[in-house]
Design a protein around this motif. Structure first.
Motif, PDB file in Angstrom:
ATOM      1  N   THR A 198      -3.835   4.920   9.961  1.00 16.02           N
ATOM      2  CA  THR A 198      -3.912   4.998   8.499  1.00 16.02           C
ATOM      3  C   THR A 198      -4.791   3.873   7.954  1.00 16.02           C
ATOM      4  N   SER A 251      -4.073   1.746   5.679  1.00 14.37           N
ATOM      5  CA  SER A 251      -3.284   0.521   5.501  1.00 14.37           C
ATOM      6  C   SER A 251      -3.121  -0.214   6.834  1.00 14.37           C
ATOM      7  N   ARG A 262      -6.432  -1.878   7.568  1.00 15.76           N
ATOM      8  CA  ARG A 262      -6.565  -3.101   6.764  1.00 15.76           C
ATOM      9  C   ARG A 262      -5.764  -4.244   7.389  1.00 15.76           C
ATOM     10  N   GLY A 263      -4.560  -3.920   7.872  1.00 11.83           N
ATOM     11  CA  GLY A 263      -3.743  -4.952   8.505  1.00 11.83           C
ATOM     12  C   GLY A 263      -4.414  -5.552   9.733  1.00 11.83           C
ATOM     13  N   HIS A 268      -2.383   6.232   2.263  1.00 18.23           N
ATOM     14  CA  HIS A 268      -3.578   5.418   2.067  1.00 18.23           C
ATOM     15  C   HIS A 268      -3.198   3.941   2.108  1.00 18.23           C
ATOM     16  N   ASP A 269      -2.328   3.537   1.198  1.00 21.09           N
ATOM     17  CA  ASP A 269      -1.851   2.154   1.160  1.00 21.09           C
ATOM     18  C   ASP A 269      -0.729   2.067   0.136  1.00 21.09           C
ATOM     19  N   ILE A 270      -0.188   0.876  -0.005  1.00 12.94           N
ATOM     20  CA  ILE A 270       0.878   0.628  -0.970  1.00 12.94           C
ATOM     21  C   ILE A 270       0.299  -0.071  -2.189  1.00 12.94           C
ATOM     22  N   ASP A 271       0.648   0.429  -3.370  1.00  9.37           N
ATOM     23  CA  ASP A 271       0.204  -0.187  -4.618  1.00  9.37           C
ATOM     24  C   ASP A 271       1.171  -1.322  -4.959  1.00  9.37           C
ATOM     25  N   PHE A 278      -9.208   3.470  -3.242  1.00 11.12           N
ATOM     26  CA  PHE A 278      -7.778   3.437  -3.526  1.00 11.12           C
ATOM     27  C   PHE A 278      -7.473   3.950  -4.931  1.00 11.12           C
TER      28      PHE A 278
END
Length: 218
Positions: free
Chosen positions: A32, A34, A37-38, A184-187, A211
């Motif tokens: 994913t 996210s 990104r990590g 996608h990611d966490i807001d 995003f």
């Protein structure tokens, strides 16, 4: 101004858990944004920049394995932590024998990806030299340096990585595949709301929308 990078990551196992599976872990078909990104943040993180995932290249065929994993069924209570901080001697512990739980997991096997990304300088930061940040990331990636060991969804699945400075290796996958809605990611600025996008893989490549783009749904 933004500067792009390409990082290859691979590992024996990976698990990018679907949030709709409440008990048993089931992985998405691919990494994913996210999680990608990590991995980048584990190699190079600065509070003045934000990593933006542009593209994910899936280099190997998607294969799944079923395994059983030991997990904890409990977590440390906040009251115990506060008490230990206050008196400096209260134990902060969980006994594995009392809280062990075996769960099945459907994980990915023998994965390899190339993450294409760029970073953006946050407004109001004095540390705004894009060239410096790019050079530092590339230097750390070449040497295999990281702030902590990057992992593929779960910490027990470590990720190997290397900087791609030339052409991206060609994927073994062909044609188009709809992978469905993917995290996608966490807001973090909006009550920790999860954001999703429709992941379409074409010849092993997934284009990741912005995003805040209209393709991303809450």
């Amino acid at each position: 101004m933004s500067y792009g990078i390409k990082l290859k990551v691979w590992g024996r196992y990976a698990c990018f858990s679907r949030p709709e599976m409440k008990v048993e872990r089931v992985s998405y078909d691919v990494i994913t944004p996210s999680a990608a990104r990590g991995i980048l943040e584990s190699v190079y993180w600065k509070p003045s920049i934000t990593w933006v995932i542009d593209r994910i290249h899936v280099l190997r065929p998607i294969r799944f394995d079923n395994i059983r994993r030991n997990e904890l069924s409990a977590k440390l209570p906040l009251t115990a932590i506060r008490k230990a901080i206050k008196d400096a001697y209260s134990p902060v512990e969980i006994f594995i024998e009392d809280a062990r739980q075996q769960r099945a997991a459907m994980v990915l096997r023998d994965v390899a990806y190339v993450i294409e990304a760029h970073f953006e300088i946050k407004q109001g930061n004095e540390d705004n030299s894009s060239a410096k940040h790019k050079d530092m990331f590339e230097r750390r990636a070449r040497k295999g340096q990281c702030f902590h060991q990057p992992y593929l969804g779960c910490r027990e699945f470590p990720a190997h990585f290397e900087l791609i400075e030339g052409d991206i290796p060609r994927s073994e996958l062909e044609d188009e595949k709809d992978l469905g809605w993917m995290l996608h990611d966490i807001d973090f600025a909006n009550n920790m709301e999860a954001k999703f996008f429709r992941a379409i893989m074409r010849d092993g490549i997934i284009e990741v929308p912005l995003f805040n783009g209209e393709e991303v749904r809450g």
